[in-house]
Write a protein that holds these residues in place. Structure first.
Motif, PDB file in Angstrom:
ATOM      1  N   MET A   1       0.822  -1.195   0.000  1.00 12.56           N
ATOM      2  CA  MET A   1       0.000   0.000   0.000  1.00 12.56           C
ATOM      3  C   MET A   1       0.868   1.261   0.000  1.00 12.56           C
ATOM      4  SD  MET A   1      -3.073   0.939  -0.046  1.00 12.56           S
ATOM      5  CE  MET A   1      -4.237   2.133   0.427  1.00 12.56           C
ATOM      6  N   SER A   2       1.996   1.205   0.722  1.00  6.94           N
ATOM      7  CA  SER A   2       2.856   2.382   0.789  1.00  6.94           C
ATOM      8  C   SER A   2       3.459   2.697  -0.574  1.00  6.94           C
ATOM      9  CB  SER A   2       3.955   2.187   1.832  1.00  6.94           C
ATOM     10  OG  SER A   2       4.794   1.116   1.470  1.00  6.94           O
ATOM     11  N   THR A   3       3.749   1.667  -1.361  1.00  7.01           N
ATOM     12  CA  THR A   3       4.299   1.897  -2.702  1.00  7.01           C
ATOM     13  C   THR A   3       3.266   2.571  -3.590  1.00  7.01           C
ATOM     14  OG1 THR A   3       5.698  -0.057  -2.463  1.00  7.01           O
ATOM     15  CG2 THR A   3       5.399   0.794  -4.683  1.00  7.01           C
ATOM     16  N   LEU A   4       2.023   2.169  -3.463  1.00  4.26           N
ATOM     17  CA  LEU A   4       0.954   2.788  -4.240  1.00  4.26           C
ATOM     18  C   LEU A   4       0.796   4.263  -3.869  1.00  4.26           C
ATOM     19  CD1 LEU A   4      -1.362   2.466  -6.271  1.00  4.26           C
ATOM     20  CD2 LEU A   4      -2.812   1.823  -4.349  1.00  4.26           C
ATOM     21  N   LEU A   5       0.843   4.561  -2.585  1.00  9.13           N
ATOM     22  CA  LEU A   5       0.751   5.953  -2.143  1.00  9.13           C
ATOM     23  C   LEU A   5       1.950   6.764  -2.622  1.00  9.13           C
ATOM     24  CD1 LEU A   5      -0.612   5.517   1.489  1.00  9.13           C
ATOM     25  CD2 LEU A   5      -1.851   6.352  -0.520  1.00  9.13           C
ATOM     26  N   LEU A   6       3.134   6.153  -2.602  1.00  7.09           N
ATOM     27  CA  LEU A   6       4.325   6.830  -3.103  1.00  7.09           C
ATOM     28  C   LEU A   6       4.184   7.150  -4.583  1.00  7.09           C
ATOM     29  CD1 LEU A   6       7.277   7.773  -2.804  1.00  7.09           C
ATOM     30  CD2 LEU A   6       7.939   5.427  -3.345  1.00  7.09           C
ATOM     31  N   ALA A   7       3.739   6.182  -5.364  1.00 12.92           N
ATOM     32  CA  ALA A   7       3.567   6.393  -6.801  1.00 12.92           C
ATOM     33  C   ALA A   7       2.524   7.477  -7.073  1.00 12.92           C
ATOM     34  CB  ALA A   7       3.159   5.084  -7.476  1.00 12.92           C
ATOM     35  N   LEU A   8       1.418   7.429  -6.371  1.00  5.14           N
ATOM     36  CA  LEU A   8       0.371   8.436  -6.547  1.00  5.14           C
ATOM     37  C   LEU A   8       0.883   9.823  -6.173  1.00  5.14           C
ATOM     38  CD1 LEU A   8      -2.554   8.989  -7.301  1.00  5.14           C
ATOM     39  CD2 LEU A   8      -3.172   8.506  -4.933  1.00  5.14           C
ATOM     40  N   GLY A   9       1.639   9.904  -5.095  1.00  7.22           N
ATOM     41  CA  GLY A   9       2.208  11.180  -4.684  1.00  7.22           C
ATOM     42  C   GLY A   9       3.172  11.736  -5.723  1.00  7.22           C
ATOM     43  N   LEU A  10       4.004  10.883  -6.301  1.00  5.23           N
ATOM     44  CA  LEU A  10       4.938  11.330  -7.332  1.00  5.23           C
ATOM     45  C   LEU A  10       4.208  11.825  -8.575  1.00  5.23           C
ATOM     46  CD1 LEU A  10       7.701   8.596  -7.012  1.00  5.23           C
ATOM     47  CD2 LEU A  10       7.877  11.012  -6.385  1.00  5.23           C
ATOM     48  N   VAL A  11       3.159  11.141  -8.964  1.00 10.23           N
ATOM     49  CA  VAL A  11       2.362  11.583 -10.113  1.00 10.23           C
ATOM     50  C   VAL A  11       1.741  12.948  -9.820  1.00 10.23           C
ATOM     51  CG1 VAL A  11       0.261  11.112 -11.442  1.00 10.23           C
ATOM     52  CG2 VAL A  11       1.904   9.285 -11.036  1.00 10.23           C
ATOM     53  N   MET A  12       1.230  13.126  -8.618  1.00 10.12           N
ATOM     54  CA  MET A  12       0.612  14.404  -8.261  1.00 10.12           C
ATOM     55  C   MET A  12       1.642  15.541  -8.248  1.00 10.12           C
ATOM     56  SD  MET A  12      -1.998  13.053  -5.322  1.00 10.12           S
ATOM     57  CE  MET A  12      -2.762  14.628  -4.975  1.00 10.12           C
ATOM     58  N   ILE A  13       2.864  15.257  -7.794  1.00  9.54           N
ATOM     59  CA  ILE A  13       3.923  16.271  -7.811  1.00  9.54           C
ATOM     60  C   ILE A  13       4.232  16.692  -9.242  1.00  9.54           C
ATOM     61  CG2 ILE A  13       6.400  16.640  -7.406  1.00  9.54           C
ATOM     62  CD1 ILE A  13       6.045  14.901  -4.863  1.00  9.54           C
ATOM     63  N   ILE A  14       4.401  15.733 -10.133  1.00 13.56           N
ATOM     64  CA  ILE A  14       4.738  16.037 -11.528  1.00 13.56           C
ATOM     65  C   ILE A  14       3.595  16.779 -12.209  1.00 13.56           C
ATOM     66  CG2 ILE A  14       5.224  14.987 -13.779  1.00 13.56           C
ATOM     67  CD1 ILE A  14       6.811  12.841 -12.192  1.00 13.56           C
ATOM     68  N   GLU A  15       2.370  16.329 -11.987  1.00 12.91           N
ATOM     69  CA  GLU A  15       1.216  17.020 -12.566  1.00 12.91           C
ATOM     70  C   GLU A  15       1.116  18.448 -12.026  1.00 12.91           C
ATOM     71  OE1 GLU A  15      -1.366  16.198 -14.721  1.00 12.91           O
ATOM     72  OE2 GLU A  15      -0.270  14.392 -15.279  1.00 12.91           O
ATOM     73  N   GLY A  16       1.309  18.604 -10.736  1.00 11.56           N
ATOM     74  CA  GLY A  16       1.233  19.928 -10.137  1.00 11.56           C
ATOM     75  C   GLY A  16       2.313  20.860 -10.663  1.00 11.56           C
ATOM     76  N   LEU A  17       3.525  20.326 -10.865  1.00 12.75           N
ATOM     77  CA  LEU A  17       4.597  21.144 -11.432  1.00 12.75           C
ATOM     78  C   LEU A  17       4.246  21.637 -12.824  1.00 12.75           C
ATOM     79  CD1 LEU A  17       7.901  19.348 -10.385  1.00 12.75           C
ATOM     80  CD2 LEU A  17       7.238  21.697  -9.901  1.00 12.75           C
ATOM     81  N   ALA A  18       3.670  20.766 -13.627  1.00 10.57           N
ATOM     82  CA  ALA A  18       3.298  21.162 -14.990  1.00 10.57           C
ATOM     83  C   ALA A  18       2.286  22.304 -14.956  1.00 10.57           C
ATOM     84  CB  ALA A  18       2.733  19.967 -15.747  1.00 10.57           C
ATOM     85  N   TYR A  19       1.274  22.199 -14.100  1.00 11.74           N
ATOM     86  CA  TYR A  19       0.264  23.250 -14.013  1.00 11.74           C
ATOM     87  C   TYR A  19       0.836  24.535 -13.409  1.00 11.74           C
ATOM     88  CZ  TYR A  19      -3.539  20.191 -15.392  1.00 11.74           C
ATOM     89  OH  TYR A  19      -4.360  19.363 -16.092  1.00 11.74           O
ATOM     90  N   ALA A  20       1.762  24.409 -12.451  1.00 16.57           N
ATOM     91  CA  ALA A  20       2.326  25.583 -11.798  1.00 16.57           C
ATOM     92  C   ALA A  20       3.331  26.312 -12.684  1.00 16.57           C
ATOM     93  CB  ALA A  20       2.985  25.175 -10.484  1.00 16.57           C
ATOM     94  N   LEU A  21       4.133  25.572 -13.426  1.00 17.17           N
ATOM     95  CA  LEU A  21       5.207  26.185 -14.201  1.00 17.17           C
ATOM     96  C   LEU A  21       4.804  26.578 -15.619  1.00 17.17           C
ATOM     97  CD1 LEU A  21       8.197  23.926 -13.107  1.00 17.17           C
ATOM     98  CD2 LEU A  21       7.568  26.197 -12.246  1.00 17.17           C
ATOM     99  N   ALA A  22       3.836  25.874 -16.204  1.00 13.88           N
ATOM    100  CA  ALA A  22       3.487  26.156 -17.601  1.00 13.88           C
ATOM    101  C   ALA A  22       1.987  26.009 -17.845  1.00 13.88           C
ATOM    102  CB  ALA A  22       4.261  25.216 -18.524  1.00 13.88           C
ATOM    103  N   PRO A  23       1.156  26.836 -17.198  1.00 13.20           N
ATOM    104  CA  PRO A  23      -0.290  26.693 -17.388  1.00 13.20           C
ATOM    105  C   PRO A  23      -0.736  26.969 -18.823  1.00 13.20           C
ATOM    106  CG  PRO A  23       0.206  28.638 -16.078  1.00 13.20           C
ATOM    107  CD  PRO A  23       1.486  27.892 -16.254  1.00 13.20           C
ATOM    108  N   SER A  24      -0.072  27.884 -19.516  1.00  7.60           N
ATOM    109  CA  SER A  24      -0.478  28.156 -20.898  1.00  7.60           C
ATOM    110  C   SER A  24      -0.163  26.975 -21.806  1.00  7.60           C
ATOM    111  CB  SER A  24       0.197  29.422 -21.425  1.00  7.60           C
ATOM    112  OG  SER A  24       1.601  29.273 -21.422  1.00  7.60           O
TER     113      SER A  24
END
Length: 66
Positions: A1-24
Motif C-alpha cells: 500500500m505504501s508503494t501505491l501511495l508513493l507512486a500516486l504522490g509522485l504523479v501528483m507532484i509532476i502534474e502539479g509542477l506542470a500546471y504551476a510552471l506552464a499553465p499556458s
C-alpha cells in the motif's frame, strides 16, 4: 500500500509542477487534444501507460523496492 501511495504522490507532484510552471502550455495541449479523434487520444493514453509499465519493470530490475 505504501508503494501505491508513493507512486500516486509522485504523479501528483509532476502534474502539479506542470500546471504551476506552464499553465499556458497545458491549455494549448488540451486544445490540441480536443481536436484529435477519440481513438487517437486512447492510443496515446495506452502508449503512455505501457511506457510507464516498462519504466516500473526496469526500476524493479535495477533493485527498486516494491
Amino acid at each position: 500500500m505504501s508503494t501505491l501511495l508513493l507512486a500516486l504522490g509522485l504523479v501528483m507532484i509532476i502534474e502539479g509542477l506542470a500546471y504551476a510552471l506552464a499553465p499556458s502550455l497545458i491549455e494549448r495541449m488540451l486544445e490540441v487534444l480536443r481536436t484529435l479523434p477519440q481513438t487517437a487520444v486512447r492510443q496515446v493514453g495506452l502508449l503512455i501507460m505501457v511506457s510507464g509499465l516498462i519504466l516500473v519493470w526496469f526500476a524493479a530490475q535495477l533493485g527498486a523496492a516494491f
